[in-house]
Design a protein around this motif. Structure first.
Motif, PDB file in Angstrom:
ATOM      1  N   SER A  88      -6.095   2.335  -3.812  1.00 50.77           N
ATOM      2  CA  SER A  88      -4.936   1.641  -4.580  1.00 50.77           C
ATOM      3  C   SER A  88      -3.945   0.655  -3.715  1.00 50.77           C
ATOM      4  N   PHE A  89      -4.123  -0.213  -3.738  1.00 52.29           N
ATOM      5  CA  PHE A  89      -3.288  -1.382  -3.008  1.00 52.29           C
ATOM      6  C   PHE A  89      -3.369  -2.888  -3.818  1.00 52.29           C
ATOM      7  N   VAL A  90      -2.284  -3.642  -3.260  1.00 54.31           N
ATOM      8  CA  VAL A  90      -2.162  -5.094  -3.853  1.00 54.31           C
ATOM      9  C   VAL A  90      -2.130  -5.998  -2.787  1.00 54.31           C
ATOM     10  N   ILE A  91      -2.667  -7.159  -3.040  1.00 51.18           N
ATOM     11  CA  ILE A  91      -2.865  -8.033  -1.999  1.00 51.18           C
ATOM     12  C   ILE A  91      -2.602  -9.441  -2.636  1.00 51.18           C
ATOM     13  N   ARG A  92      -1.697 -10.210  -1.837  1.00 50.37           N
ATOM     14  CA  ARG A  92      -1.551 -11.599  -2.460  1.00 50.37           C
ATOM     15  C   ARG A  92      -2.401 -12.552  -1.917  1.00 50.37           C
ATOM     16  N   GLN A  93      -2.992 -13.385  -2.921  1.00 48.18           N
ATOM     17  CA  GLN A  93      -3.731 -14.630  -2.710  1.00 48.18           C
ATOM     18  C   GLN A  93      -3.115 -15.369  -1.505  1.00 48.18           C
ATOM     19  N   GLY A  94      -3.974 -15.988  -0.584  1.00 53.43           N
ATOM     20  CA  GLY A  94      -3.629 -16.778   0.473  1.00 53.43           C
ATOM     21  C   GLY A  94      -4.322 -16.738   1.662  1.00 53.43           C
ATOM     22  N   ASP A  95      -3.907 -17.391   2.591  1.00 55.11           N
ATOM     23  CA  ASP A  95      -4.640 -17.668   4.132  1.00 55.11           C
ATOM     24  C   ASP A  95      -4.804 -16.023   4.671  1.00 55.11           C
ATOM     25  N   PHE A  96      -3.680 -15.277   4.416  1.00 49.11           N
ATOM     26  CA  PHE A  96      -3.731 -14.141   5.009  1.00 49.11           C
ATOM     27  C   PHE A  96      -4.523 -13.196   4.282  1.00 49.11           C
ATOM     28  N   ALA A  97      -4.575 -13.214   3.168  1.00 50.87           N
ATOM     29  CA  ALA A  97      -5.548 -12.119   2.440  1.00 50.87           C
ATOM     30  C   ALA A  97      -6.933 -12.452   3.019  1.00 50.87           C
ATOM     31  N   ARG A  98      -7.445 -13.619   3.042  1.00 49.40           N
ATOM     32  CA  ARG A  98      -8.777 -13.904   3.500  1.00 49.40           C
ATOM     33  C   ARG A  98      -8.915 -13.574   4.954  1.00 49.40           C
ATOM     34  N   ALA A 122       0.871  -0.864   0.273  1.00 52.52           N
ATOM     35  CA  ALA A 122      -0.047  -0.003   0.108  1.00 52.52           C
ATOM     36  C   ALA A 122       0.914   1.305   0.014  1.00 52.52           C
ATOM     37  N   THR A 123       0.241   2.351  -0.066  1.00 53.80           N
ATOM     38  CA  THR A 123       0.806   3.684  -0.110  1.00 53.80           C
ATOM     39  C   THR A 123       0.019   4.488   0.847  1.00 53.80           C
ATOM     40  N   VAL A 147      -0.817  -8.182  11.064  1.00 51.19           N
ATOM     41  CA  VAL A 147      -1.042  -7.569   9.813  1.00 51.19           C
ATOM     42  C   VAL A 147       0.222  -6.449   9.645  1.00 51.19           C
ATOM     43  N   LEU A 148       0.789  -5.840  10.389  1.00 50.04           N
ATOM     44  CA  LEU A 148       1.703  -4.857  10.297  1.00 50.04           C
ATOM     45  C   LEU A 148       3.139  -5.734   9.785  1.00 50.04           C
ATOM     46  N   ALA A 149       3.077  -6.978  10.218  1.00 48.64           N
ATOM     47  CA  ALA A 149       4.351  -7.933   9.761  1.00 48.64           C
ATOM     48  C   ALA A 149       4.315  -8.507   8.308  1.00 48.64           C
ATOM     49  N   ARG A 150       3.006  -8.120   7.738  1.00 49.60           N
ATOM     50  CA  ARG A 150       2.836  -8.548   6.122  1.00 49.60           C
ATOM     51  C   ARG A 150       2.759  -7.224   5.047  1.00 49.60           C
ATOM     52  N   LEU A 151       2.880  -6.168   5.792  1.00 52.22           N
ATOM     53  CA  LEU A 151       2.746  -4.931   5.077  1.00 52.22           C
ATOM     54  C   LEU A 151       3.830  -4.160   4.478  1.00 52.22           C
ATOM     55  N   ALA A 152       3.994  -3.774   3.229  1.00 52.79           N
ATOM     56  CA  ALA A 152       4.949  -2.958   2.683  1.00 52.79           C
ATOM     57  C   ALA A 152       4.455  -1.815   2.355  1.00 52.79           C
ATOM     58  N   LEU A 153       4.904  -0.305   2.877  1.00 54.35           N
ATOM     59  CA  LEU A 153       4.717   0.948   2.238  1.00 54.35           C
ATOM     60  C   LEU A 153       5.581   1.065   1.398  1.00 54.35           C
ATOM     61  N   VAL A 154       5.112   1.650   0.141  1.00 56.97           N
ATOM     62  CA  VAL A 154       5.835   2.034  -1.059  1.00 56.97           C
ATOM     63  C   VAL A 154       5.676   3.399  -1.361  1.00 56.97           C
ATOM     64  N   PRO A 155       6.622   4.212  -2.100  1.00 59.23           N
ATOM     65  CA  PRO A 155       6.374   5.464  -2.195  1.00 59.23           C
ATOM     66  C   PRO A 155       5.225   5.905  -2.719  1.00 59.23           C
ATOM     67  N   GLN A 156       4.195   6.994  -2.711  1.00 55.03           N
ATOM     68  CA  GLN A 156       2.996   7.062  -3.250  1.00 55.03           C
ATOM     69  C   GLN A 156       2.792   7.054  -4.851  1.00 55.03           C
TER      70      GLN A 156
END
Length: 318
Positions: free
Chosen positions: A208-218, A197-198, A252-261
């Motif tokens: 605008s965000f991207v999430i990867r398929q899997g148990d965490f996403a659900r 996310a940004t 959740v924080l352990a699976r999050l990447a913040l990228v430049p806007q």
């Protein structure tokens, strides 16, 4: 004095012969048990691999798209001409890179949203896309009021490539700008990430965000859409709910990447609250007309018009 042992009567075998017979049967039982156990382990292994593939943790089957672009359309509020421009822009980009589009209708989720703000519709829309495309790896939710402006740049090159993401991840920065005491983890690597996310100058961006398929996403989407959060009087509804979850749930924080806007969320010049260097520049992948649908002084259709024309002109040149 020694006494002779009296002979056994009848044809019964001696005790040692009986013990040998029992040992033989016991060995056969143990062997059969071992074979059955190995067979069950093999079955469990094959089933675990099957479910792993279905969860999206392995490569997608040949012929399926690894990326699904999720767009939530409010067909009752905008003209067909405007919506068709958004759809055409998405379809062109997806076709160029072998992606799949998932166009969701906001009205389809009214019964789930209930009395909550309709902006919550993005969560069941992404969940719906995941259920409809179980073999896809990534789901990119992009607000309808946005355009792909650099059609030849793939999401892999822009963001999803392992080394590219590694270089973009913002470590040890406030989750909620400008001065949240909760910061992104500094030790994370690209392989740890399931949510990208940004943030702008004030909030995490839900458009605008991207999430990867899997148990965490659900788990994450179900948590985000929990009735408790939807009924709470957050000033910015799903945005503030997301910020609460990320800041107070280390899982959740352990699976999050913040990228430049500007990587996937460049704001138009008329949009407010852009981060430092968060306003669209020529060559950026995306332009987003942030809050054009909530500000009565602005028009999404008018703001998008010149950029859509520029994009269409670029296609003719190419």
């Amino acid at each position: 004095m020694q006494f002779a042992v009296p002979p056994r009567k009848g044809p019964s075998p001696p005790p040692y012969a009986r013990a040998s017979l029992l040992t033989f049967h016991r060995r056969k039982q143990l062997k059969a048990t071992a074979i059955l156990t190995l067979a069950l382990l093999a079955v469990f292994f094959l089933l675990s691999q099957l479910f792993r593939n279905r969860a999206g943790n392995s490569a997608a089957p040949i012929g399926t798209s690894g990326v699904v672009i999720v767009t939530l359309l409010d067909r009752a509020s905008y003209s067909d001409s405007y919506l068709q421009k958004i759809i055409k822009n998405r379809e062109d980009y997806a076709e160029r890179h072998g992606y799949t589009n998932f166009f969701a209708n906001l009205s389809d989720y009214d019964s789930y949203i209930g009395n909550s703000p309709r902006s919550w519709g993005i969560v069941p829309a992404v969940r719906h896309a995941m259920a409809s495309h179980p073999s896809a790896t990534y789901f990119f939710h992009l607000d309808a009021h946005a355009l792909f402006m650099n059609p030849n740049e793939s999401l892999e090159a822009r963001l999803l490539n392992k080394h590219r993401l590694e270089s973009l991840m913002r470590r040890d920065v406030p989750v909620v700008p400008p001065d949240s005491i909760i910061k992104t983890f500094s030790h994370l690597r690209s392989e740890d990430i399931d949510l990208i996310a940004t943030n702008d100058a004030e909030d995490l961006a839900t458009g605008s965000f991207v999430i990867r398929q899997g148990d965490f996403a659900r788990f994450f989407l179900d948590t985000w859409f929990d009735p408790l959060y939807r009924s709470y009087n957050f000033a910015k509804a799903e945005t503030h709910s997301l910020e609460h979850i990320v800041q107070w749930h280390p899982t959740v924080l352990a699976r999050l990447a913040l990228v430049p806007q500007r990587v996937i969320n460049s704001y138009s010049k008329d949009s407010t609250h852009a981060a430092v260097d968060g306003t669209y520049k020529d060559g950026d992948l995306i332009i987003r007309f942030f809050e054009c649908d909530t500000d009565p002084k602005r028009s999404c259709e008018k703001e998008m018009g010149p950029y859509y024309s520029l994009w269409a002109k670029k296609l003719k040149i190419e």
